[in-house]
Structure formats: C-alpha cells, structure tokens
Design a protein around this motif. Structure first.
Motif, mmCIF file in Angstrom:
data_model
loop_
_atom_site.group_PDB
_atom_site.id
_atom_site.type_symbol
_atom_site.label_atom_id
_atom_site.label_comp_id
_atom_site.label_asym_id
_atom_site.label_seq_id
_atom_site.Cartn_x
_atom_site.Cartn_y
_atom_site.Cartn_z
ATOM 1 N N GLN A 1 -6.177 -3.217 -9.876
ATOM 2 C CA GLN A 1 -4.828 -3.695 -9.627
ATOM 3 C C GLN A 1 -3.990 -2.579 -9.009
ATOM 4 N N GLN A 2 -3.220 -2.958 -7.958
ATOM 5 C CA GLN A 2 -2.403 -1.948 -7.274
ATOM 6 C C GLN A 2 -1.422 -1.264 -8.216
ATOM 7 N N GLY A 3 -0.855 -2.019 -9.152
ATOM 8 C CA GLY A 3 0.133 -1.437 -10.055
ATOM 9 C C GLY A 3 -0.435 -0.414 -11.013
ATOM 10 N N GLU A 4 -1.757 -0.371 -11.141
ATOM 11 C CA GLU A 4 -2.386 0.568 -12.064
ATOM 12 C C GLU A 4 -2.878 1.835 -11.369
ATOM 13 N N LEU A 5 -2.710 1.913 -10.051
ATOM 14 C CA LEU A 5 -3.200 3.073 -9.310
ATOM 15 C C LEU A 5 -2.195 4.215 -9.381
ATOM 16 N N ASN A 6 -2.629 5.377 -8.887
ATOM 17 C CA ASN A 6 -1.719 6.527 -8.885
ATOM 18 C C ASN A 6 -0.677 6.359 -7.782
ATOM 19 N N SER A 7 0.297 7.233 -7.749
ATOM 20 C CA SER A 7 1.241 7.216 -6.632
ATOM 21 C C SER A 7 1.815 8.599 -6.423
ATOM 22 N N PHE A 8 1.434 9.197 -5.305
ATOM 23 C CA PHE A 8 2.003 10.469 -4.903
ATOM 24 C C PHE A 8 2.819 10.261 -3.630
ATOM 25 N N LEU A 9 3.578 9.144 -3.631
ATOM 26 C CA LEU A 9 4.402 8.792 -2.483
ATOM 27 C C LEU A 9 5.874 8.782 -2.885
ATOM 28 N N TRP A 10 6.704 9.423 -2.039
ATOM 29 C CA TRP A 10 8.150 9.402 -2.214
ATOM 30 C C TRP A 10 8.775 8.953 -0.897
ATOM 31 N N THR A 11 9.864 8.187 -0.986
ATOM 32 C CA THR A 11 10.536 7.656 0.199
ATOM 33 C C THR A 11 11.889 8.319 0.371
ATOM 34 N N ILE A 12 12.153 8.816 1.574
ATOM 35 C CA ILE A 12 13.472 9.355 1.923
ATOM 36 C C ILE A 12 14.269 8.211 2.533
ATOM 37 N N VAL A 31 -11.191 10.176 -3.813
ATOM 38 C CA VAL A 31 -9.869 9.765 -4.287
ATOM 39 C C VAL A 31 -9.313 8.546 -3.548
ATOM 40 N N TRP A 32 -9.915 8.175 -2.440
ATOM 41 C CA TRP A 32 -9.297 7.161 -1.571
ATOM 42 C C TRP A 32 -9.093 5.826 -2.265
ATOM 43 N N ASP A 33 -10.029 5.408 -3.064
ATOM 44 C CA ASP A 33 -9.910 4.101 -3.725
ATOM 45 C C ASP A 33 -8.792 4.062 -4.758
ATOM 46 N N PHE A 34 -8.281 5.226 -5.156
ATOM 47 C CA PHE A 34 -7.205 5.283 -6.150
ATOM 48 C C PHE A 34 -5.830 5.459 -5.511
ATOM 49 N N ILE A 35 -5.778 5.502 -4.202
ATOM 50 C CA ILE A 35 -4.499 5.621 -3.488
ATOM 51 C C ILE A 35 -3.993 4.218 -3.197
ATOM 52 N N PRO A 36 -2.753 3.887 -3.594
ATOM 53 C CA PRO A 36 -2.249 2.514 -3.432
ATOM 54 C C PRO A 36 -2.112 2.107 -1.971
ATOM 55 N N ASP A 37 -2.093 0.797 -1.759
ATOM 56 C CA ASP A 37 -1.954 0.265 -0.403
ATOM 57 C C ASP A 37 -0.632 0.657 0.234
ATOM 58 N N ASN A 38 0.439 0.793 -0.572
ATOM 59 C CA ASN A 38 1.724 1.105 0.059
ATOM 60 C C ASN A 38 1.737 2.537 0.615
ATOM 61 N N SER A 39 0.969 3.446 0.026
ATOM 62 C CA SER A 39 0.867 4.798 0.590
ATOM 63 C C SER A 39 0.143 4.755 1.936
ATOM 64 N N LYS A 40 -0.924 3.963 1.996
ATOM 65 C CA LYS A 40 -1.668 3.836 3.252
ATOM 66 C C LYS A 40 -0.829 3.118 4.306
ATOM 67 N N ALA A 41 -0.045 2.119 3.869
ATOM 68 C CA ALA A 41 0.817 1.390 4.814
ATOM 69 C C ALA A 41 1.910 2.304 5.361
ATOM 70 N N ALA A 42 2.434 3.200 4.517
ATOM 71 C CA ALA A 42 3.457 4.140 4.981
ATOM 72 C C ALA A 42 2.891 5.045 6.061
ATOM 73 N N PHE A 43 1.643 5.464 5.899
ATOM 74 C CA PHE A 43 1.000 6.298 6.915
ATOM 75 C C PHE A 43 0.880 5.518 8.223
ATOM 76 N N HIS A 44 0.402 4.281 8.148
ATOM 77 C CA HIS A 44 0.235 3.463 9.347
ATOM 78 C C HIS A 44 1.572 3.228 10.047
ATOM 79 N N ALA A 45 2.639 3.034 9.270
ATOM 80 C CA ALA A 45 3.926 2.645 9.845
ATOM 81 C C ALA A 45 4.675 3.815 10.479
#
Length: 489
Positions: A1-12, A31-45
């Motif tokens: 579940q995405q909500g159970e993954l880690n998060s080393f993402l901060w938004t300015i 570590v890749w499988d434990f990085i949430p989708d929103n962190s990967k989406a932020a990179f893409h965006a």
C-alpha cells in the motif's frame, strides 16, 4: 500500500512546485520498491533536476581525481609510519585474495573480473592521500563488493534525468565537497586510518561486529525512519570513531574529528546548498525543480529545509499517497516575492545526453560491449569519478556516418553479400588473389625472347608466372575492389 511506504519527499510551495528528495548511496534496486509513487511522479513532473555535484561536467571528474592525490612525487609509503603502511598493504592483499570469492554469479555474467574490480576501487592507492585511503578501505567489504554493478539511487536518477532530456545541474562544486576531507591535520588522519584498519582487522578475526553496515542503512531508509542518525554518516561519508572502548585521550581525538566533519560536511554544506536552492528558485520562477540530495541533508538539525524555512520559504513534508501539485502546493512562498539573495557562483547546466534505460523502473542491466559503469564506492565522490570515466565510453554516433575501422573492413569482406570477382577468394577469413583470366591470356600471347634451352624440371608442378608482369594489373584490381567496399552504402 502506498500509504505504508517511506517518504523522503518535501514540497516547496510555489507555482510550479519544487521538490526536495532524500537519497542514499546504495544500489537503487534495493530501495526502489519502497519509494512512493508521488516521489517518482514529482521527478517526472520536474523540468530541472539538481544534485549535490554535477555528474556530467568533465571538470568534476578531473577535480575529484586530483583532489584525492598526494602532492607530486609523494607516495603513501613515504608519509605513513612504517607499521601502519604494512598493515594497510596486508589488508589490501587480503581483500584482493578474497575478491573472487565475494563476487556474485550475476557480476561475472556481466563481464566483471575480480582484478578489474579491485583496480577500479583501489587502483593507484599508493598515490592517494591517507584520508581517501581510509574511505576506500571502508568500501572494501563483502556486502559492498557484491552490490557493484548496479547504479546507486542518486546516480540512477541522474541517468534518468539525462535520458529524459531534463536540465541537470549541481548546487556544489568539487572543491567544496573535497577540501574539507583534506582539512584534517595529519595526526587526526593517522588516528582515523588506524581506527579504520583496527575495525576491519577485528572483523576479519571475528572479534567485532560492524556497528554500522549498508544493510542497516537500507533498512532505516525502507522503513521511512526520518530520525535515524545513521543517515548523517551516509551524508558525511566518514565512519563514527566514537566508542567507549577508547582511552580518554583517543576519545578526545575521535570527538574532535566527529565535530569537524559534522560542521564541515553537514552544517556548512546545508547552509550553502540551501542558499543555492533559493537562488535557483528566485531566478527561475516559471520552472519546476527536483533537488535530489543525500537524505542526511534533510534530517536532524540545521538542515537544508531549516535554511529554506528561515528565509521564508514554505516547505512541507509530503507523505506517501498524497498527490503532488495539489491545491495545497500551488501557493507561492512569500520568500519568492522578496529580493534575490546574494549572488552566488553560477550553477552550470550539463549538456543532455540520452541514456539507454527505457523507463524509470528497476531493471536488469543490459548486456553491453563495455564494462559496467557502476563500480562505485558508497561515498558520492567516488561514484561521480567512476561515472565520469564511463561517460567517455558512450559517445553518441550517427548510424549512417560511422567510421569504418580497419578490422571492421575485413569482417565486412567475409560477411559481405557482394559477389566477389572470380580472381578474389576468401579462405579461412584471409583474402587471396588469383590472376584473372584476361591477365593470363595476355601473358600467354606476349612474345617471349629467345633464350638458351634450359633443362625442364621433372616436377609436375605448373610453372610460376613472372611476378613483375602481373604486379601492376593485380594491384589495380585489388585496389579497385577495396575502394568499392569503402564506398558508403
């Protein structure tokens, strides 16, 4: 579940938003499988991706190499005490002996050999400064050796940013990362190297269990531990020498080294990196940014986040599962409306070069003719040095204008579908030429001068043709054929 993954993402909070992402220097597949989708989406965006150092600037690579070396003419054997040098050499000999047993079948399948791997990590060690030899020794463990061949997380992101043709750059220069490591006084360096060797000698003897391992780092990262002190050691790149078994005077030295590196490699760098992030955001208000730094720069005290908040930027932690770029992040931080910060050294942008990986997903390394580029040390400086050396091996070539090498010509002759003239044959890959019929006929029709009769040989072998008479036409025929092969298709 995405909500159970880690998060080393901060938004300015700005429009478009900018992101801070914490990395660690381990193989990204761990570590890749434990990085949430929103962190990967932020990179893409994000249109611009910035790292601590410019991973593609040739100056970065040459600067890192020269920074690690002793002054010209000096050798490690000349500067270290004799017994310490002998212990170091003995330990490296042990590593070289064990390396073939530590390597994995997958590494061997990729064409990695133990001798090459050792030279890639420890090559030219006798010319390096003692502090860099200390870092090198810490990277020569079985666990770290077995991880070679897969890019570490930040390097993987740099490769993907290049492949996607994003703007890439850095917030630090080589000397700002490198010089603090060379700033220890000589007695402190000897203490650090001696303690490092003692730890590894004890590990070899089985009398000590490593207090800090790569596996510990991966576990804390995957579990989303935002308060782990261990990330500071990954960020500062140096081990912790403080322990209760040291005599009092050595504990003082260990404390001095720890305080020095904490100040120089964490706090001062956080201040400098934060200021340069602010400068980039204020000078590029219409661009989206993704800043990927070591996680230790965002955790603890006096972090990059603290620097930004003190300057008036609104920075919020982005938990897993929360969409990026939502209404809460479209407002612009008040700090962006103020005057620009003090002018800072320009941050160079690198030329974009497409990379081979097709998507931002963990994948097996493709088989390549060249050796793997990811024989990297845990510390970022050694990663960049190795990455830079590999960059030279992957220059883009135009398919229709590829230079034909001499050896390639002979391969193409053998594999060519072109019908060869009857007087040119290929036997076992070698080119042989027989005089064509018209040359033979002309030779038969030429008047021969009167000569005294010579006794005929008794052998049944055919008489050989006079060489001078065939040299010119023969050379012309061969030259014409080779020129036809060299014509671009």
């Amino acid at each position: 579940q995405q909500g159970e993954l880690n998060s080393f993402l901060w938004t300015i909070r700005r429009d478009p938003p900018a992101y801070l992402f914490g990395t660690i220097h381990v193989p990204y597949t761990r570590v890749w499988d434990f990085i949430p989708d929103n962190s990967k989406a932020a990179f893409h965006a994000s249109s611009s991706v910035y790292f601590e150092l410019d991973l593609t600037d040739p100056y970065t690579i040459s600067g890192l190499a020269s920074c690690q070396m002793l002054p010209h003419g000096e050798n490690l054997q000349d500067v270290l005490p004799r017994e310490l040098y002998r212990r170091l050499k003995r330990h490296l000999d042990y590593i070289k002996l064990m390396l073939p047993h530590w390597m994995t079948p997958d590494q061997r399948g990729k064409g990695l050999y133990a001798d090459y791997l050792f030279n890639a990590i420890a090559g030219n060690w006798e010319r390096k400064r003692p502090v860099w030899v200390m870092l090198m020794v810490n990277s020569l463990t079985e666990t770290d050796i077995r991880s070679r061949g897969v890019p570490v997380l930040d390097l993987y992101l740099a490769q993907e940013a290049e492949r996607m043709k994003k703007k890439t750059g850095a917030v630090e220069r080589v000397e700002e990362q490198c010089h603090p490591l060379n700033g220890l006084n000589f007695s402190q360096v000897l203490f650090a190297l001696n303690q490092t060797l003692l730890q590894h000698e004890s590990l070899r003897a089985g009398s000590l269990q490593a207090p800090y391992t790569t596996e510990d780092l991966i576990k804390h990262y995957n579990c989303g531990d935002l308060n782990a002190v261990i990330f500071n050691h990954d960020t500062s790149q140096v081990p912790n020498f403080i322990n209760t078994t040291l005599p009092p005077h050595e504990q003082v030295t260990a404390q001095e080294i720890d305080s020095y590196f904490r100040q120089e490699l964490i706090y001062k760098r956080n201040e400098r990196m934060g200021r340069r992030v602010m400068s980039l955001l204020r000078e590029n208000r219409d661009k989206s940014f993704f800043f990927a730094f070591g996680a230790g720069h965002f955790l603890g005290n006096n972090t990059v986040i603290d620097v930004l908040r003190q300057a008036g930027f609104e920075v919020e932690h982005t938990p897993p599962g929360q969409p990026i770029g939502n209404s809460r992040t479209t407002k612009t931080s008040p700090a962006l409306e103020g005057p620009s910060v003090t002018a800072l050294p320009p941050v160079q942008l690198s030329e974009q070069v497409p990379l081979a990986s097709p998507s931002l997903k963990p994948q097996q390394m493709e088989e390549e003719d060249s050796l793997s580029p990811h024989l990297l040390l845990p510390d970022s400086i050694s990663q960049l040095e190795e990455f830079g050396r590999q960059k030279k091996w992957h220059k883009k070539q135009h398919k229709h204008h590829r230079q034909r090498q001499f050896n390639d010509l002979w391969v193409r002759i053998e594999d060519s579908t072109t019908t060869l003239p009857s007087y040119i044959r290929i036997t076992n890959g070698y080119l042989t030429v027989k005089p064509p019929i018209w040359i033979s006929n002309q030779l038969d029709q030429r008047p021969r001068p009167e000569r005294p009769a010579q006794p005929q040989p008794t052998s049944s072998a055919p008489a050989s043709l006079p060489w001078p008479s065939v040299t010119f036409p023969l050379c012309m025929a061969v030259a014409s054929f080779l020129l036809n092969l060299l014509q671009p298709s």
